[in-house]
Write an enzyme that holds these catalytic residues in place. Sequence first.
Site, mmCIF file in Angstrom:
data_model
loop_
_atom_site.group_PDB
_atom_site.id
_atom_site.type_symbol
_atom_site.label_atom_id
_atom_site.label_comp_id
_atom_site.label_asym_id
_atom_site.label_seq_id
_atom_site.Cartn_x
_atom_site.Cartn_y
_atom_site.Cartn_z
ATOM 1 N N HIS A 23 -4.670 8.628 -8.402
ATOM 2 C CA HIS A 23 -3.968 8.260 -7.229
ATOM 3 C C HIS A 23 -2.401 8.199 -7.310
ATOM 4 O O HIS A 23 -1.789 7.758 -8.375
ATOM 5 C CB HIS A 23 -4.314 6.985 -6.590
ATOM 6 C CG HIS A 23 -3.824 6.391 -5.456
ATOM 7 N ND1 HIS A 23 -4.193 6.950 -4.286
ATOM 8 C CD2 HIS A 23 -2.916 5.537 -5.304
ATOM 9 C CE1 HIS A 23 -3.568 6.295 -3.330
ATOM 10 N NE2 HIS A 23 -2.665 5.401 -3.805
ATOM 11 N N ASP A 68 -9.350 -3.407 4.237
ATOM 12 C CA ASP A 68 -8.116 -2.908 3.917
ATOM 13 C C ASP A 68 -7.368 -2.315 5.009
ATOM 14 O O ASP A 68 -6.380 -2.571 5.201
ATOM 15 C CB ASP A 68 -8.013 -2.019 2.712
ATOM 16 C CG ASP A 68 -6.652 -1.270 2.448
ATOM 17 O OD1 ASP A 68 -5.899 -2.085 2.158
ATOM 18 O OD2 ASP A 68 -6.460 -0.059 2.796
ATOM 19 N N ARG A 80 -0.030 -5.658 7.355
ATOM 20 C CA ARG A 80 1.239 -5.833 6.308
ATOM 21 C C ARG A 80 2.457 -5.012 6.838
ATOM 22 O O ARG A 80 3.334 -5.227 6.690
ATOM 23 C CB ARG A 80 0.702 -5.373 4.947
ATOM 24 C CG ARG A 80 -0.186 -6.455 4.224
ATOM 25 C CD ARG A 80 -0.825 -5.602 3.138
ATOM 26 N NE ARG A 80 0.190 -5.178 2.184
ATOM 27 C CZ ARG A 80 -0.321 -4.148 1.328
ATOM 28 N NH1 ARG A 80 -1.338 -3.760 1.469
ATOM 29 N NH2 ARG A 80 0.676 -3.600 0.457
ATOM 30 N N SER A 116 -5.092 -3.082 -2.286
ATOM 31 C CA SER A 116 -5.089 -2.272 -1.049
ATOM 32 C C SER A 116 -5.706 -0.857 -1.951
ATOM 33 O O SER A 116 -6.700 -0.328 -1.472
ATOM 34 C CB SER A 116 -3.959 -2.171 -0.395
ATOM 35 O OG SER A 116 -3.972 -1.103 0.082
ATOM 36 N N LYS A 127 -10.072 0.667 -2.412
ATOM 37 C CA LYS A 127 -10.620 1.801 -1.968
ATOM 38 C C LYS A 127 -11.175 2.937 -3.192
ATOM 39 O O LYS A 127 -12.298 3.495 -2.869
ATOM 40 C CB LYS A 127 -9.618 2.730 -1.094
ATOM 41 C CG LYS A 127 -9.188 1.931 0.036
ATOM 42 C CD LYS A 127 -7.908 2.344 0.911
ATOM 43 C CE LYS A 127 -6.821 2.001 0.268
ATOM 44 N NZ LYS A 127 -5.345 2.254 1.234
HETATM 45 N N1 URA Z 1 -1.082 2.596 -0.569
HETATM 46 C C1 URA Z 1 -2.107 1.893 -0.124
HETATM 47 O O1 URA Z 1 -3.197 2.369 0.176
HETATM 48 N N2 URA Z 1 -1.843 0.539 -0.125
HETATM 49 C C2 URA Z 1 -0.819 -0.116 -0.364
HETATM 50 O O2 URA Z 1 -0.791 -1.331 -0.102
HETATM 51 C C3 URA Z 1 0.436 0.715 -0.511
HETATM 52 C C4 URA Z 1 0.066 1.960 -0.758
#
Ligand code: URA
Length: 442
Positions: free
Chosen positions: A81, A160, A167, A182, A186
């Site tokens: 990621h 999330d 946020r 976050s 995932k």
């Molecule tokens: N990408 C995400 O999925 N969450 C975050 O908090 C920041 C970047």
Amino acid sequence: MDILTVLENKKQGRTLSREEIDLFVRGAADGSIPDYQLAALLMAIRLNGMDARETADLTLSMAHSGHMLDPQVDGVPVDKHSTGGVGDTTTLVLAPLVAACGGKVLKMSGRGLGHTGGTLDKLESIPGMQIALPEEEFVSIVRTVGCAVVSQSAQLAPADKTLYSLRDVTATVDSIPLIVSSILSKKFAAGAKAIVLDVKTGSGALMPTLEASIDLAMAMVDIGAHAGRSIAAVVSGMEEPLGSHVGNALEVKEAIDILAGRAAGPLKKVSLFLGAQMLIASGLTDTEEKALNMLNEALDSGKGLQKLKEMITAQGGDCRVCDDVSLLPQAPVLYPVRAQESGYLAHVNGTALGLAAQRMGAGRMKKEDVIDPAVGFVMEKRIGDFVQPGDVLCTLHASSEENAKDTETRILSALSFTKEPAPRARLLYALVTPHGVRELDD
Ligand code: URA
Ligand code: CA
């Protein structure tokens, strides 16, 4: 226990218990806790922080807020990621290479967001390519081919979705526990057991300084130890686009060119480094040197390109693009942007370049917009290069002359030149693993 107690505790800077964390995550996922209380709690977390145990509990609780995949892929499901970059096509280079070395790359990806391109949009520039696959099919491709890249299912980590959108509008994006939970919730929900993170540092990155980016990387690696997953994080620079190509089909072309041995440069270098960490995190080898040798062998033998073909075919796409990149969508207008004076390219505003590509049609301005897969540009110069007036800085692949002229102005204002030699941009800063932080000498 109720949400007010949880709010009071975090306001006072106390650590929250797992039960308290579960309570608010459940409320965020099922909508039973109103946004104003969630928003207040997010700000309390932003201001008072969370320790590693709380962050791990938050991550696991968010992961379990929806469907959890447990993919049987005959190996360790590994994912990579990136926290966001421009011209960053590492996934398309490393997924087939890692698969060719026996890895099982299970990648759920997102759409382009703002000025950064999305892997899904890039893949969709390949004729026929399907990115919304049923779970069983996705897992079966990872098992047989070794890699698949699909869109993230909406059932994963629903908490999330609620928290992230709050946020965004409450100035609480830049919180390490909130970013870590976050991103990793995932990945955990999608079934990744080994995860390599590419944490970007520099202007436009999630965290403003190198020190904060390393702190974020360390926090992510820590969660792996708490959650029984193997996590490594690379901190890399984003002073300019990683690859030379920016735009959907153009970035696919660059990835194919690298896998075919026709192109090299920073994109290849960073892809190989990240791929090596994926092989190690998957337990397929134990040293960086061995991992890099395996990947280079897969590259030189053409096995990597072969894997990309297999993945494209398995996902319904036309794999002939791998042998003939002219089958990818082509823009009608090629237009050179030329230097107006002599000097060293000293600074590139990567965000502005990303926005220029988005404006050309490579990205969406609104969620409903349809992107033009063919448009974008190829940077011919990198930071540190010397140019003379008239030298080509960049070649635009535009939908019209007007589209090109518009973009030329944007690109020229995103580049700054100096009379004195300018240093090259640093690519790799640090590697963070459970063994500690290692500074990388680029
Ligand atoms: N990408 C995400 O999925 N969450 C975050 O908090 C920041 C970047
Ligand atoms: Ca945002």
